[in-house]
Design a protein around this motif. Sequence first.
Motif, short mmCIF file in Angstrom:
data_model
loop_
_atom_site.label_atom_id
_atom_site.label_comp_id
_atom_site.label_asym_id
_atom_site.label_seq_id
_atom_site.Cartn_x
_atom_site.Cartn_y
_atom_site.Cartn_z
N ASP A 94 -14.07 -1.55 0.20
CA ASP A 94 -13.07 -1.69 1.26
C ASP A 94 -11.66 -1.82 0.68
O ASP A 94 -10.69 -1.26 1.22
CB ASP A 94 -13.37 -2.92 2.12
CG ASP A 94 -14.60 -2.72 3.01
OD1 ASP A 94 -15.04 -1.56 3.17
OD2 ASP A 94 -15.11 -3.73 3.53
N MET A 145 -10.47 1.58 -0.51
CA MET A 145 -10.14 2.47 0.61
C MET A 145 -8.84 2.05 1.28
O MET A 145 -8.02 2.91 1.67
CB MET A 145 -11.29 2.49 1.62
CG MET A 145 -11.09 3.51 2.74
SD MET A 145 -10.94 5.22 2.13
CE MET A 145 -12.60 5.51 1.52
N ALA A 146 -8.63 0.76 1.45
CA ALA A 146 -7.39 0.28 2.05
C ALA A 146 -6.18 0.72 1.23
O ALA A 146 -5.14 1.13 1.77
CB ALA A 146 -7.41 -1.24 2.20
N LEU A 155 -5.34 0.41 7.41
CA LEU A 155 -6.76 0.26 7.71
C LEU A 155 -6.90 -0.60 8.97
O LEU A 155 -6.51 -1.76 8.99
CB LEU A 155 -7.48 -0.39 6.54
CG LEU A 155 -9.00 -0.56 6.67
CD1 LEU A 155 -9.69 0.78 6.86
CD2 LEU A 155 -9.57 -1.28 5.44
N THR A 195 -13.41 -1.30 10.18
CA THR A 195 -14.47 -0.85 9.27
C THR A 195 -15.83 -1.14 9.91
O THR A 195 -15.97 -2.07 10.70
CB THR A 195 -14.42 -1.56 7.90
OG1 THR A 195 -14.64 -2.96 8.08
CG2 THR A 195 -13.08 -1.33 7.22
N SER A 210 -20.13 -1.16 8.66
CA SER A 210 -21.12 -1.02 7.60
C SER A 210 -22.47 -0.74 8.24
O SER A 210 -22.87 -1.44 9.18
CB SER A 210 -21.21 -2.29 6.75
OG SER A 210 -20.00 -2.53 6.08
N LYS A 214 -20.43 3.52 5.11
CA LYS A 214 -19.23 2.84 5.61
C LYS A 214 -18.43 3.81 6.48
O LYS A 214 -18.40 5.01 6.22
CB LYS A 214 -18.35 2.38 4.45
CG LYS A 214 -18.97 1.34 3.55
CD LYS A 214 -18.99 -0.04 4.18
CE LYS A 214 -17.59 -0.57 4.41
NZ LYS A 214 -17.61 -2.01 4.80
N TRP A 254 -14.49 3.90 7.79
CA TRP A 254 -13.17 3.28 7.74
C TRP A 254 -12.26 4.00 8.74
O TRP A 254 -12.21 5.24 8.74
CB TRP A 254 -12.56 3.39 6.36
CG TRP A 254 -13.29 2.65 5.28
CD1 TRP A 254 -13.15 1.34 4.94
CD2 TRP A 254 -14.25 3.18 4.37
NE1 TRP A 254 -13.97 1.02 3.89
CE2 TRP A 254 -14.65 2.12 3.51
CE3 TRP A 254 -14.82 4.45 4.17
CZ2 TRP A 254 -15.58 2.30 2.49
CZ3 TRP A 254 -15.75 4.62 3.16
CH2 TRP A 254 -16.13 3.56 2.34
#
Length: 335
Positions: free
Chosen positions: A279, A282-283, A293, A296, A298, A307, A309
């Motif tokens: 996470d 990705m952010a 972001l 999210t 999961s 995941k 996002w």
Amino acid sequence: MDMGTLFRALADDSRLRIMLLLQLMELSVGELAQVLDQSQPRVSRHIRILAEAGLAERHKEGSWVFLRPALPRRDHPAARLLDAFLRREDAVGEALAAQHASDRQQLSAIRAVRDQRAADFFAQHAGQWDAIRSLYVPEAEVEAALAAMIDDRPLGRLLDIGTGTGRMIELFGPTADHSTAIDRSPEMLRLARAKLQHMQGGSVDLIQGDFYALPLADAAADTILLHQVLHYAQNPQAVLDEAGRVAAPGARIAIVDFAAHALEELRERDAHARLGFSDEAMAALLGHAGFALADTRSLSGGTLTVKIWLGRHHGEPARIHHRDRTQETPRKAAA
């Protein structure tokens, strides 16, 4: 360009037949030659005249050239008039209307050939795709979770980067204003075309292109999807920066991929360049590309965790252009 130019280009029954067919579905030069029962050089000449008049657009996928109507996208007074004219079979004359009815019947044969090619491809690769799918939750659960995250507001102009077989467009395209599906692989685009050929004509563009250099203008998309694509990128930041460039202010981006994992066999066997994403990573990637972001999800239930996002664009599209286009491009498994 004036209306006289446009209608002079249509002063031939074959070119009218081509335009009527393109209202129904995107076709290759070879497919048009088959329907019109004319040689490919002759059909290519008609296409050149239509393209020069701004009536049709050509785009190449590997060794194939596909055609789609251009006028519905043009801001020209003749666009709506001609489109309405072509959709009225009584306006083109009784003989041509009868010919068009016959042409439409031949489209069924073309659709059947496309479907068979897709089925053959799936059969050849089923084992590989099944092996990857066995590692995570059923794809139906992933799709339902994605829909729950993005269906809370209109999709607007939908862009699917690395479309593969076109499953995301099949799923979300009917509620979008317009859909664009991009993939580098001509083979995958032919599969997507088979899957999407029953959607309304003109509602979807399938374009061969690289996810590091999207063939779109700035601010061209309101909703952007990358479904099981980003792990193929040697440079994920460049991919998301390019997505940021084409994102309209306030646009959303949804990325479906794997959480960080340690299955090296996916790198060796299936050409995954990245073993998932955390996470935090990705952010940071989204932030650099101009997205915040926002949410999210999961989805556990196997060796790998899927995941989702969701990011929202701050406003100004990213202006960062990466000139190194040598990295690998996406290859998606069938949906």
